[in-house]
Design a protein around this motif. Structure first.
Motif, PDB file in Angstrom:
ATOM      1  N   TRP A   1      -0.254 -10.030   0.777  1.00  0.00           N
ATOM      2  CA  TRP A   1       0.882 -10.172   1.695  1.00  0.00           C
ATOM      3  C   TRP A   1       1.471 -11.589   1.638  1.00  0.00           C
ATOM      4  N   GLY A   2       1.041 -12.373   0.688  1.00  0.00           N
ATOM      5  CA  GLY A   2       1.517 -13.746   0.611  1.00  0.00           C
ATOM      6  C   GLY A   2       0.877 -14.657   1.645  1.00  0.00           C
TER       7      GLY A   2
ATOM      8  N   SER B   1      11.715   0.113   1.701  1.00  0.00           N
ATOM      9  CA  SER B   1      10.880   0.711   2.749  1.00  0.00           C
ATOM     10  C   SER B   1       9.422   0.361   2.497  1.00  0.00           C
ATOM     11  N   ASN B   2       8.689   0.238   3.599  1.00  0.00           N
ATOM     12  CA  ASN B   2       7.263  -0.139   3.528  1.00  0.00           C
ATOM     13  C   ASN B   2       7.037  -1.369   2.646  1.00  0.00           C
ATOM     14  N   PHE B   3       7.954  -2.341   2.780  1.00  0.00           N
ATOM     15  CA  PHE B   3       7.822  -3.632   2.093  1.00  0.00           C
ATOM     16  C   PHE B   3       7.843  -3.470   0.570  1.00  0.00           C
TER      17      PHE B   3
ATOM     18  N   PRO C   1      -5.113  -8.620   8.683  1.00  0.00           N
ATOM     19  CA  PRO C   1      -4.846  -8.656   7.232  1.00  0.00           C
ATOM     20  C   PRO C   1      -5.094  -7.311   6.550  1.00  0.00           C
ATOM     21  N   GLY C   2      -4.063  -6.806   5.858  1.00  0.00           N
ATOM     22  CA  GLY C   2      -4.214  -5.582   5.082  1.00  0.00           C
ATOM     23  C   GLY C   2      -4.112  -4.296   5.877  1.00  0.00           C
ATOM     24  N   GLN C   3      -3.931  -4.378   7.170  1.00  0.00           N
ATOM     25  CA  GLN C   3      -3.842  -3.166   7.991  1.00  0.00           C
ATOM     26  C   GLN C   3      -2.392  -2.701   8.066  1.00  0.00           C
ATOM     27  N   GLY C   4      -2.033  -1.686   7.301  1.00  0.00           N
ATOM     28  CA  GLY C   4      -0.652  -1.199   7.300  1.00  0.00           C
ATOM     29  C   GLY C   4       0.077  -1.597   6.039  1.00  0.00           C
ATOM     30  N   PRO C   5       1.366  -1.178   5.941  1.00  0.00           N
ATOM     31  CA  PRO C   5       2.110  -1.393   4.697  1.00  0.00           C
ATOM     32  C   PRO C   5       2.502  -2.847   4.445  1.00  0.00           C
ATOM     33  N   GLY C   6       2.602  -3.636   5.491  1.00  0.00           N
ATOM     34  CA  GLY C   6       3.035  -5.015   5.273  1.00  0.00           C
ATOM     35  C   GLY C   6       2.982  -5.828   6.556  1.00  0.00           C
ATOM     36  N   PRO C   7       3.345  -7.098   6.438  1.00  0.00           N
ATOM     37  CA  PRO C   7       3.183  -8.021   7.564  1.00  0.00           C
ATOM     38  C   PRO C   7       4.351  -8.009   8.540  1.00  0.00           C
ATOM     39  N   GLY C   8       4.710  -6.872   9.074  1.00  0.00           N
ATOM     40  CA  GLY C   8       5.793  -6.800  10.061  1.00  0.00           C
ATOM     41  C   GLY C   8       5.259  -6.909  11.473  1.00  0.00           C
TER      42      GLY C   8
END
Lengths: 320, 119
Positions: free
Chosen positions: A225-226, B47-49, A278-285
């Motif tokens: 996620w950078g 979508s979804n990054f 960290p890492g939970q879900g598609p991205g850091p939103g």
């Protein structure tokens, strides 16, 4: 305070993570580079608690770190980050003794919309006698390469906005790692800043306590996620000889901690919205917690230094 | 194809020659093939990054539109073009009038990358 903080090790760190996610304030004390913690009911409780040699008067001082204010964000779980920043400021104003200065570790604004930087400057103006030291987040610079940010908040800095200063025997270094990116999206300090850092540290005694603050973590929290800085190891190499190094950052909107020799790393909460572990879900939103619970995930950090004994007492406290 | 023919036959009105149907199908197929070979417009969804498709090949002169379907700000940023911050359902278009390989990323989440191949 310090007598209650003898526990350490992995289990303690895990406990701290859990307590952070439960929205409970924590007291962290750094002594000789080893950090430990205890849970707190709140920051004011910490301010009122009996202190052993800390407190900011008679050879010590306090500063406050806030981060990721994201002014301009207007979605769930927090449609009014101005209000939660104001609540954070009220907490800071209630601190006794008062902090000498504030450190803001980036993402002042969410989308660099007109007026965002004005709001931050106006709200933070006069909160601490020594003002606020900023480093930018990627949300502050993505639109114009940092021009507006530097014109507004870059006074006294070098290069892309990095700086160092000394305060009562502690050396502070603000690093910028959001203007260059390594393949894969990792933050970068860049060769020019690293060269400056090496020179900046050269004349310092190894016994000087050092506090580094930056936006993206200087340790590999979650590279996919950078959430790391590609050339951080070079910077940490320059810092390795110092007996006490405390690294503060924002970016990931949650409290995590790592201890590596004499260095301790602390990520901070946002005052606007939480992000996933960290890492939970598609991205850091933004993490969509219920709106009525969001204050349990937002907060600030108070750091107290006492001369001589070199402890840095670190209190992370939520707004609710 | 078999299913399409059967539906077409069932849909025929009395009096319309059955020769019309294959003719229409042939014209539609020709039009679709023409679009595939020369898409003047193409779309990339965010979508979804992730940029989807991650790599898109278009002819010179095509316009590519990126649409943000995430509940989070993203940008489309390269040396040749850069969008403002795109909020949910906002879009950004760029007209490619020179061949080449254009690698781009989201300036806010630089781990998100994509490529437009113009040929």
């Amino acid at each position: 305070m310090s007598k209650d903080e003898s526990a350490g090790g992995t289990s303690r760190r895990d406990f701290m993570k859990c307590m952070a996610w439960a929205g409970t304030g924590l007291v962290w004390t750094l002594a000789g580079g080893v950090l430990s913690s205890k849970a707190l009911a709140g920051l004011q409780a910490a301010a009122n608690a009996p202190r052993t040699g800390s407190g900011g008067r008679g050879g010590g001082f306090r500063f406050v770190q806030i981060s990721d204010t994201h002014i301009g964000f207007e979605k769930d779980p927090n449609k009014d980050p101005v209000a939660t920043l104001q609540e954070s400021i009220a907490r800071i104003r209630a601190l006794s003794p008062a902090p000498d200065f504030l450190i803001h570790t980036g993402d002042l604004t969410h989308a660099q919309k007109a007026g965002g930087f004005d709001t931050v400057a106006q709200l933070l103006g006069g909160v601490a006698s020594g003002g606020t030291f900023f480093v930018p987040g990627e949300h502050d610079v993505f639109g114009d390469g940092g021009k507006e940010y530097l014109a507004r908040f870059g006074k006294g800095t070098q290069g892309d906005g990095w700086r160092s200063f000394d305060h009562q025997g502690v050396h502070f270094i603000g690093l910028v790692n959001v203007l260059q990116f390594k393949s894969g999206g990792m933050g970068m300090l860049g060769p020019e800043q690293l060269e400056w850092l090496e020179k900046d540290l050269k004349e310092l005694s190894s016994s000087t306590p050092v506090v580094v603050y930056t936006h993206i973590p200087l340790w590999a929290v979650y590279p996919a996620w950078g959430w790391t800085t590609a050339d951080a190891q070079q910077a940490l190499g320059f810092l390795n000889r110092f007996g006490s190094v405390t690294v503060l950052n924002g970016h990931i909107h949650q409290v995590l901690q790592k201890v590596e020799g004499h260095m301790t790393f602390h990520t901070a909460m946002s005052t606007a919205f939480p992000q996933p572990a960290p890492g939970q879900g598609p991205g850091p939103g933004p993490l969509k917690v219920p709106t009525e619970e969001v204050r349990r995930f937002l907060g600030l950090r108070s750091v107290t230094y006492t001369a001589g004994s070199e402890p840095l007492a670190i209190v992370d406290s939520t707004l609710g | 194809m078999a299913q399409k023919s059967r539906l077409g036959v069932f849909a025929l009105r009395p009096g319309i020659s059955v020769w019309v149907l294959p003719l229409i199908a042939a014209l539609a197929l020709a039009a679709a093939l023409a679009r595939a070979a020369s898409p003047a417009r193409a779309e990339v969804h965010i979508s979804n990054f992730t940029f989807e498709p991650r790599t898109l090949t278009v002819p010179v002169g095509a316009t590519v539109t990126w649409v943000n379907r995430d509940d989070e700000l993203h940008t489309v940023t390269s040396g040749a073009f850069t969008s403002p911050a795109l909020d949910t359902d906002e879009s950004f278009s760029f007209h490619f009038d020179a061949p080449g390989t254009y690698v781009y990323r989201c300036a806010i989440h630089p781990q998100m990358t994509g490529t437009i191949v113009v040929q």
